[in-house]
Design a protein around this motif. Structure first.
Motif, PDB file in Angstrom:
ATOM      1  N   LYS A   1     -41.630 -21.309-107.458  1.00 29.06           N
ATOM      2  CA  LYS A   1     -40.730 -21.346-106.308  1.00 29.06           C
ATOM      3  C   LYS A   1     -41.078 -22.497-105.365  1.00 29.06           C
ATOM      4  N   SER A   2     -42.382 -22.746-105.176  1.00 33.43           N
ATOM      5  CA  SER A   2     -42.793 -23.852-104.310  1.00 33.43           C
ATOM      6  C   SER A   2     -42.377 -25.189-104.908  1.00 33.43           C
ATOM      7  N   LEU A   3     -42.491 -25.305-106.234  1.00 34.44           N
ATOM      8  CA  LEU A   3     -42.123 -26.557-106.895  1.00 34.44           C
ATOM      9  C   LEU A   3     -40.623 -26.805-106.796  1.00 34.44           C
ATOM     10  N   VAL A   4     -39.834 -25.773-107.031  1.00 34.41           N
ATOM     11  CA  VAL A   4     -38.381 -25.906-106.930  1.00 34.41           C
ATOM     12  C   VAL A   4     -37.968 -26.213-105.494  1.00 34.41           C
TER      13      VAL A   4
ATOM     14  N   GLU B   1     -38.022 -30.134-111.103  1.00 30.90           N
ATOM     15  CA  GLU B   1     -37.374 -28.869-110.757  1.00 30.90           C
ATOM     16  C   GLU B   1     -37.152 -28.016-112.005  1.00 30.90           C
ATOM     17  N   LEU B   2     -36.800 -28.658-113.107  1.00 31.21           N
ATOM     18  CA  LEU B   2     -36.629 -27.934-114.369  1.00 31.21           C
ATOM     19  C   LEU B   2     -37.962 -27.379-114.867  1.00 31.21           C
ATOM     20  N   ILE B   3     -39.045 -28.136-114.654  1.00 32.40           N
ATOM     21  CA  ILE B   3     -40.374 -27.637-115.022  1.00 32.40           C
ATOM     22  C   ILE B   3     -40.718 -26.409-114.181  1.00 32.40           C
ATOM     23  N   GLY B   4     -40.373 -26.453-112.903  1.00 33.80           N
ATOM     24  CA  GLY B   4     -40.579 -25.282-112.062  1.00 33.80           C
ATOM     25  C   GLY B   4     -39.802 -24.082-112.565  1.00 33.80           C
TER      26      GLY B   4
ATOM     27  N   LEU C   1     -39.128 -23.463-115.656  1.00 33.19           N
ATOM     28  CA  LEU C   1     -39.845 -22.955-116.829  1.00 33.19           C
ATOM     29  C   LEU C   1     -40.974 -22.014-116.406  1.00 33.19           C
ATOM     30  N   HIS C   2     -41.705 -22.392-115.372  1.00 28.58           N
ATOM     31  CA  HIS C   2     -42.789 -21.522-114.893  1.00 28.58           C
ATOM     32  C   HIS C   2     -42.229 -20.227-114.311  1.00 28.58           C
ATOM     33  N   GLU C   3     -41.084 -20.302-113.677  1.00 27.34           N
ATOM     34  CA  GLU C   3     -40.464 -19.086-113.142  1.00 27.34           C
ATOM     35  C   GLU C   3     -40.040 -18.156-114.278  1.00 27.34           C
ATOM     36  N   GLU C   4     -39.531 -18.737-115.359  1.00 23.97           N
ATOM     37  CA  GLU C   4     -39.141 -17.930-116.523  1.00 23.97           C
ATOM     38  C   GLU C   4     -40.372 -17.271-117.150  1.00 23.97           C
ATOM     39  N   PHE C   5     -41.475 -18.032-117.245  1.00 25.86           N
ATOM     40  CA  PHE C   5     -42.716 -17.449-117.768  1.00 25.86           C
ATOM     41  C   PHE C   5     -43.212 -16.337-116.852  1.00 25.86           C
ATOM     42  N   SER C   6     -43.086 -16.523-115.552  1.00 21.93           N
ATOM     43  CA  SER C   6     -43.488 -15.500-114.586  1.00 21.93           C
ATOM     44  C   SER C   6     -42.674 -14.223-114.777  1.00 21.93           C
TER      45      SER C   6
END
Length: 539
Positions: free
Chosen positions: A48-51, A80-83, A85-90
């Motif tokens: 969320k911070s990255l996005v 933002e797309l990488i962020g 991906l991390h949100e989806e993993f979360s």
């Protein structure tokens, strides 16, 4: 291969230790759940911070231009797309914890509790039977010795009263000993039954169940941890793809192209002044004029340009010296797919029928509206001359009665609009205004440049970009009106950016929603992406 040891065979006398092992397993599983929950929270916060950082408009590269700006914008979009991906993993990790681990703990709680309770009861019953058997045995031995003592005392008594008394004592002791013997026998029988349950029947089943319980818990823990790693492994390949896109954007930075574009849009075209010359003093006062036209090549100033356009007649000093007036061009950034076109300045030649020579500049393309972000690209029609441009003079002192009547009639019935943003005039025939200023419109033009005057400031009429004001009649800016509607493509739009749609002139698109200068929708081939709203016309 060595024989697998079993709880029921090798730990038959360690039930309490087995119970502690099972309890410790429960505690470990709870700790694992808490740990993965913390990891999920960290992943979610990072994502969320990255996005949020990538969407922060204060970091938008508005001050830069050209390929460097495009590269940094690409970097922000890919990050933002990488962020994401991390949100989806979360999200997957959260599902694993709540449904997998916590669900298992809740389902196994009753089963674990029942097995331990049954084992504790079986152990307690065995200990009780052992205690009762031991007490019955001790009582039997005690009464049996009394019987023997009574029998020995009877044998020592002479016939008579004492003999009769000793005989009664012996009979009483014999009855007590027989009763104790029966109780002892029952105690042994009860102990045997509990021993059968504990060593051969119930307790072995409980121990086997507890062992299977531990096997399942360990296997599930292994599967949970493996699932975390499997899901985590999905992130790096996708990150590598986004990093490759970032690298391509960085490699596309063209220093010379950016600097040359900056020079082209910034340079005035004026000639450098001639070298200063020594001027000898002449008798009678004053200096000899060495070069009377030393400043003839200087670019005309804004003030003199305004004076020339607003004058009552004649040519400007620059025109008299043979220099042409070059209108300063707005400094747009040269971006491959988001560059607004340069305004096309049409200089109308003086009308020989009028007494005054008036130069009228008509801009056929409005400047790109700066706020809000991101900037949609301005349409670049292939033939700007096809857009009708009325030759309108901004000189209020124009002697032409036709133009004067036209402006006055529009002024009387003009619509009052409100400015959305500050605008500083970049041409002599434009007007400047601040945000929230009221502007009276005297003429609308298809080019996007309208004519009007700032209410309460002056009576000067000038042109201004219509996309800097709030127009109540412009329904295309109301998001509630465009959702689900059709639009027709006015100009071709080609892009290599991920998430953007290539469109072709004449194509019919379906709009889903509007987002700050962009439409998101689909074409007839059901391909969905975003496209600039000012390249289409809502129908």
């Amino acid at each position: 291969m060595s024989t697998q040891r079993q709880f029921s065979e090798d730990l038959w006398d360690k039930f309490e230790s087995v119970v502690k092992k099972v309890d410790n397993g429960k505690i470990f599983t709870q700790q694992l759940s808490k740990f993965l929950s913390k990891q999920q929270q960290i992943e979610s916060t990072y994502a969320k911070s990255l996005v949020k950082l990538c969407k922060d408009k204060s970091f938008a590269p508005d001050v830069e231009m050209g390929t460097l700006r495009d590269s940094f914008q690409c970097y922000r979009e890919q990050l933002e797309l990488i962020g994401a991906l991390h949100e989806e993993f979360s999200n997957r990790l959260e599902k694993l914890v709540t449904i997998g681990i916590d669900g298992y703990l809740e389902e196994s709680r009753k089963q674990r509790k029942a097995l331990i309770a049954n084992g504790e009861k079986c152990t307690k019953d065995l200990k009780t039977a052992e205690s009762n058997e031991s007490k019955a045995k001790q009582n039997y031995e005690k009464l049996k010795r009394k019987q023997e003592e009574a029998n020995e005392d009877l044998s020592k008594q002479p016939p008579g009263a004492k003999e009769q008394k000793a005989r009664k004592t012996l009979e009483s002791a014999s009855k007590a000993a027989d009763k104790a013997d029966n109780e002892y026998r029952e105690g042994v029988k009860c102990l045997q039954q509990n021993q059968q349950k504990f060593y051969h029947e119930e307790m072995p089943r409980i121990l086997d169940d507890l062992q299977r319980f531990e096997v399942e818990r360990i296997d599930k823990s292994k599967d949970w941890l493996m699932e975390v790693i499997t899901q985590n492994e999905l992130v790096p390949p996708a990150v590598i793809i986004h990093n490759e896109n970032i690298k391509k954007g960085i490699e596309s930075i063209d220093r010379e192209r950016d600097l040359q574009n900056y020079i082209l849009v910034t340079m005035s075209g004026a000639q450098k002044p001639p070298e200063a010359q020594y001027e000898p003093y002449q008798s009678g006062g004053g200096f000899a004029i060495v070069n009377s036209s030393s400043n003839s090549n200087l670019n005309i100033s804004r003030k003199s340009a305004d004076h020339t356009l607003g004058g009552s007649g004649g040519m400007s000093p620059q025109q008299q010296n043979g220099a042409s007036i070059s209108s300063p061009q707005p400094q747009y950034q040269n971006i491959d797919h988001q560059t607004p076109p340069q305004p096309n300045i049409i200089q109308h030649q003086p009308n020989n029928n009028n007494n005054n020579n008036i130069i009228t500049n008509v801009m056929t393309t409005p400047p790109q509206q700066q706020p809000p972000q991101p900037h949609p690209p301005q349409p670049q029609p292939t033939q700007l001359n096809n857009v009708p441009q009325p030759p309108i003079s901004l000189n209020k002192n124009n002697d032409s009665s036709a133009n004067s009547n036209n402006i006055n009639s529009n002024n009387d019935n003009g619509e009052i609009v409100r400015a959305l943003y500050d605008y500083n005039a970049t041409e002599e025939n434009e007007i400047s205004f601040k945000a929230n200023a009221l502007i009276k419109v005297v003429l609308r033009d298809e080019s996007g440049w309208w004519q009007g005057m700032v209410v309460g400031e002056s009576d000067r009429i000038g042109v201004f970009p219509s996309n800097f004001i709030s127009d109540s009649s412009d329904s295309s800016k109301k998001r509630v009106d465009v959702a689900g509607r059709k639009c027709k493509v006015l100009y071709d739009y080609r892009t290599d950016c991920e998430g953007e749609l290539n469109i072709k002139e004449g194509e019919i698109l379906t709009i889903e929603y509007e987002d700050e200068g962009w439409f998101f929708g689909s074409n007839e081939a059901s391909v969905s992406a975003r496209f600039p709203s000012n390249y289409v016309q809502v129908i």
